[in-house]
Design a protein around this motif. Structure first.
Motif, PDB file in Angstrom:
ATOM      1  N   ALA A 209       1.010  -1.166   0.071  1.00  0.00           N
ATOM      2  CA  ALA A 209       0.048   0.014  -0.079  1.00  0.00           C
ATOM      3  C   ALA A 209       0.923   1.337   0.027  1.00  0.00           C
ATOM      4  CB  ALA A 209      -0.992  -0.008   1.317  1.00  0.00           C
ATOM      5  N   ILE A 210       1.894   1.361   0.702  1.00  0.00           N
ATOM      6  CA  ILE A 210       2.741   2.401   0.867  1.00  0.00           C
ATOM      7  C   ILE A 210       3.479   2.773  -0.462  1.00  0.00           C
ATOM      8  CG2 ILE A 210       4.864   3.583   1.922  1.00  0.00           C
ATOM      9  CD1 ILE A 210       4.099   2.115   4.645  1.00  0.00           C
ATOM     10  N   ALA A 211       3.978   1.482  -1.095  1.00  0.00           N
ATOM     11  CA  ALA A 211       4.654   1.525  -2.302  1.00  0.00           C
ATOM     12  C   ALA A 211       3.725   2.152  -3.441  1.00  0.00           C
ATOM     13  CB  ALA A 211       5.303   0.354  -2.821  1.00  0.00           C
ATOM     14  N   LEU A 212       2.501   1.836  -3.435  1.00  0.00           N
ATOM     15  CA  LEU A 212       1.612   2.285  -4.608  1.00  0.00           C
ATOM     16  C   LEU A 212       1.289   3.745  -4.237  1.00  0.00           C
ATOM     17  CD1 LEU A 212      -1.346  -0.318  -4.585  1.00  0.00           C
ATOM     18  CD2 LEU A 212       0.234   0.529  -6.602  1.00  0.00           C
ATOM     19  N   LEU A 213       1.448   4.193  -2.955  1.00  0.00           N
ATOM     20  CA  LEU A 213       1.252   5.647  -2.714  1.00  0.00           C
ATOM     21  C   LEU A 213       2.175   6.475  -3.072  1.00  0.00           C
ATOM     22  CD1 LEU A 213      -0.598   7.608  -1.189  1.00  0.00           C
ATOM     23  CD2 LEU A 213       0.625   7.394   0.791  1.00  0.00           C
ATOM     24  N   PHE A 214       3.334   6.070  -2.927  1.00  0.00           N
ATOM     25  CA  PHE A 214       4.569   6.884  -3.526  1.00  0.00           C
ATOM     26  C   PHE A 214       4.677   6.926  -5.099  1.00  0.00           C
ATOM     27  CE2 PHE A 214       6.683   6.484   0.431  1.00  0.00           C
ATOM     28  CZ  PHE A 214       7.566   7.600   0.560  1.00  0.00           C
ATOM     29  N   ILE A 215       4.552   5.712  -5.315  1.00  0.00           N
ATOM     30  CA  ILE A 215       4.456   5.721  -7.108  1.00  0.00           C
ATOM     31  C   ILE A 215       3.442   6.239  -7.719  1.00  0.00           C
ATOM     32  CG2 ILE A 215       3.794   4.046  -8.986  1.00  0.00           C
ATOM     33  CD1 ILE A 215       5.961   2.003  -7.970  1.00  0.00           C
ATOM     34  N   TYR A 216       2.019   6.615  -6.919  1.00  0.00           N
ATOM     35  CA  TYR A 216       0.934   7.251  -7.659  1.00  0.00           C
ATOM     36  C   TYR A 216       1.075   8.687  -7.555  1.00  0.00           C
ATOM     37  CZ  TYR A 216      -3.553   7.661  -9.639  1.00  0.00           C
ATOM     38  OH  TYR A 216      -4.668   8.062 -10.230  1.00  0.00           O
ATOM     39  N   ARG A 217       1.785   9.228  -6.501  1.00  0.00           N
ATOM     40  CA  ARG A 217       1.743  10.705  -5.896  1.00  0.00           C
ATOM     41  C   ARG A 217       3.122  11.301  -5.889  1.00  0.00           C
ATOM     42  NH1 ARG A 217      -2.532  11.701  -1.583  1.00  0.00           N
ATOM     43  NH2 ARG A 217      -2.328  14.096  -2.425  1.00  0.00           N
ATOM     44  N   ALA A 218       4.126  10.690  -5.604  1.00  0.00           N
ATOM     45  CA  ALA A 218       5.517  11.158  -5.495  1.00  0.00           C
ATOM     46  C   ALA A 218       6.477  11.309  -6.700  1.00  0.00           C
ATOM     47  CB  ALA A 218       6.212  10.541  -4.500  1.00  0.00           C
ATOM     48  N   GLU A 219       7.273  12.482  -6.708  1.00  0.00           N
ATOM     49  CA  GLU A 219       8.376  12.686  -7.804  1.00  0.00           C
ATOM     50  C   GLU A 219       9.335  11.701  -7.513  1.00  0.00           C
ATOM     51  OE1 GLU A 219       8.139  14.366 -10.469  1.00  0.00           O
ATOM     52  OE2 GLU A 219       6.780  15.873  -9.963  1.00  0.00           O
ATOM     53  N   PRO A 220      10.027  11.202  -8.633  1.00  0.00           N
ATOM     54  CA  PRO A 220       9.904  11.325  -9.887  1.00  0.00           C
ATOM     55  C   PRO A 220       8.865  10.427 -10.800  1.00  0.00           C
ATOM     56  CG  PRO A 220      11.629   9.969  -9.831  1.00  0.00           C
ATOM     57  CD  PRO A 220      10.895  10.214  -8.531  1.00  0.00           C
ATOM     58  N   PHE A 221       8.140   9.818  -9.930  1.00  0.00           N
ATOM     59  CA  PHE A 221       7.204   8.537 -10.436  1.00  0.00           C
ATOM     60  C   PHE A 221       6.099   9.132 -11.013  1.00  0.00           C
ATOM     61  CE2 PHE A 221       8.896   7.120  -6.400  1.00  0.00           C
ATOM     62  CZ  PHE A 221       9.825   6.400  -6.839  1.00  0.00           C
ATOM     63  N   ILE A 222       5.518  10.621 -10.857  1.00  0.00           N
ATOM     64  CA  ILE A 222       4.579  11.006 -11.496  1.00  0.00           C
ATOM     65  C   ILE A 222       4.586  11.422 -12.986  1.00  0.00           C
ATOM     66  CG2 ILE A 222       3.090  13.333 -11.697  1.00  0.00           C
ATOM     67  CD1 ILE A 222       3.367  13.473  -8.732  1.00  0.00           C
TER      68      ILE A 222
END
Length: 458
Positions: A209-222
């Motif tokens: 769940a935490i990894a999904l949150l990072f990938i969906y909302r944090a840079e540079p993944f956005i």
């Protein structure tokens, strides 16, 4: 990640990638460590039951996770060749593959788990704990394999600190749940070793769940638009992932499964011996996180340089990592040699068990050194996308040479359980030599191409 022009820059970038991966791997290993350690504090039968369950689960987990981390060199090559727009598609195909893998594991486990445990000569209490421990962990299989794909993408982008942060959150969650569920504190059920399985399953959901949150909302993944668009399953892309991932997975499986096979073969010994063996293997596995982290770092860096066509830089990263692993292996060997009794006391309060653990740790010194060569070398070869020879080498070294040698020594000499460890040492040493030879061959082949490269790439 950036292009490096000097050895000092390479060392800095290598350490920048390595340190978070090392912390992450140690933290992940610590989850298994605390499962084993806290189960052992609850009782010897619980330690043995968790040992058997872990021996069945870890090869499957690491082998299949190895297939999924095939996404790492793919993403690294895409980044090196400036094809960032293709990353989201490849990651989605990895998620599809993780769903397929999870379904297969659950189906096969449902059919075969009871027959396998019944076949083993276990005390009833140990068998029951092992069965229920694995049943509990099964509820976390889906998020665990999904997280493997997400983490592979995160690391391939050079964002290894994100993986470290996620895992450092997960560790206290796991330990806290162990405290509540193994020992039954604060009104929670007193589940013993089975509670460790429940805690691990919940922890897997947390990190996913935490990894999904990072990938969906944090840079540079956005900027990569991960999961912003739906990509249906593509058999062609899945095949590409499998071509790279299956050899990696089998290599990891052959290495981890041989340790599990030894534990299962040792079921003919008493519960105390099984527990001591598993405790020693558990600590040695924790030390193994050092060469494994170097291995993962080298896959990322060598893959990035190969994708950019910088063959000389790829070679330099390879030897830099292998050299560092060899030096650190000597330090870990000293820990095992001079602090063996202190390590053993972490796992049990029983003097006889402590003595047995200490003896097993002496043998662990020797295969730490082999691991320091073999594991980083595999990481370099994965960066080159040269994966098929590695899994053949691992199979021959561990299963054709190492395991049979251990069985013969344990069965037909007075070495007993220690004979299996000598067999492991033999297989690991031969594997290290063969893998290093393969790397030299691959690098010589690329060296010929390197001569034809423009001067600015040299």
């Amino acid at each position: 990640m950036i292009q490096t022009l000097s050895l000092r820059q390479k060392i800095n970038q290598f350490l920048h990638i390595l340190f978070p991966i090392l912390v992450t791997q140690i933290a992940l290993s610590a989850i298994t460590f605390f499962d084993t350690n806290m189960s052992g504090k609850f009782g010897t039968a619980d330690l043995a039951g968790v040992a058997i369950g872990t021996s069945l689960w870890i090869p499957i987990q690491t082998g299949l996770s190895g297939i999924l981390i095939g996404i790492t060199p793919i993403v690294s090559h895409l980044l090196g060749s400036k094809k960032e727009k293709d990353v989201a598609y490849q990651v989605m195909q990895g998620i599809w593959l993780s769903l397929i893998v999870s379904a297969l594991v659950l189906l096969i486990g449902f059919i075969l788990l009871s027959p396998i445990l019944n076949f083993m000569n276990l005390e009833n209490s140990v068998r029951d704990i092992a069965f229920r421990f694995l049943g509990a962990i099964s509820f976390g299989i889906l998020p665990l394999f999904g997280y493997t794909v997400l983490r592979s993408c995160i690391d391939a982008l050079g964002q290894t600190r994100v993986s470290m942060f996620i895992t450092l959150i997960a560790l206290p969650v796991n330990v806290g749940l162990n405290y509540l569920l193994i020992f039954g504190h604060f009104g929670f059920p007193r589940m013993g070793g089975v509670g460790a399985g429940v805690a691990s399953a919940i922890t897997y959901w947390v990190i996913f769940a935490i990894a999904l949150l990072f990938i969906y909302r944090a840079e540079p993944f956005i900027n990569l638009r991960l999961f912003r668009d739906f990509h249906s399953l593509s058999l062609r892309s899945i095949k590409e992932l499998l071509i790279i991932g299956v050899p990696i997975g089998f290599s990891i499986f052959f290495e981890t499964a041989v340790f599990s096979a030894v534990t299962l073969l040792m079921s003919r010994f008493d519960t105390m011996t099984i527990a001591a063996h598993q405790a020693a293997i558990n600590f040695a596995s924790t030390l193994y996180m050092i060469p494994l982290s170097i291995c993962m770092s080298l896959t990322i860096l060598v893959g990035f340089e190969m994708g950019s066509g910088r063959l000389k830089d790829a070679r330099q990263y390879g030897w830099l990592g292998i050299g560092l692993a060899a030096i650190l292996s000597l330090a870990t060997a000293l820990v095992l040699l001079f602090a063996g009794s202190h390590v053993a006391s972490l796992y049990s309060a029983d003097p006889q068990v402590i003595s047995l653990i200490q003896h097993f740790l002496i043998y662990a010194i020797f295969f730490q050194i082999s691991d320091a060569i073999a594991t980083p070398t595999q990481g370099v070869l994965r960066g080159y996308k040269d994966v098929n020879p590695s899994f053949i080498i691992c199979f021959v070294a561990y299963w054709i040479i190492g395991l049979p040698t251990g069985y013969l020594l344990a069965t037909y000499t007075n070495l007993g359980a220690y004979g299996y460890w000598i067999g492991l040492i033999t297989g690991l040493a031969i594997g290290a030599v063969l893998l290093l030879s393969r790397l030299i061959t691959v690098q010589r082949r690329y060296a010929a191409k390197d001569k034809a490269q423009p001067l600015h790439q040299l």
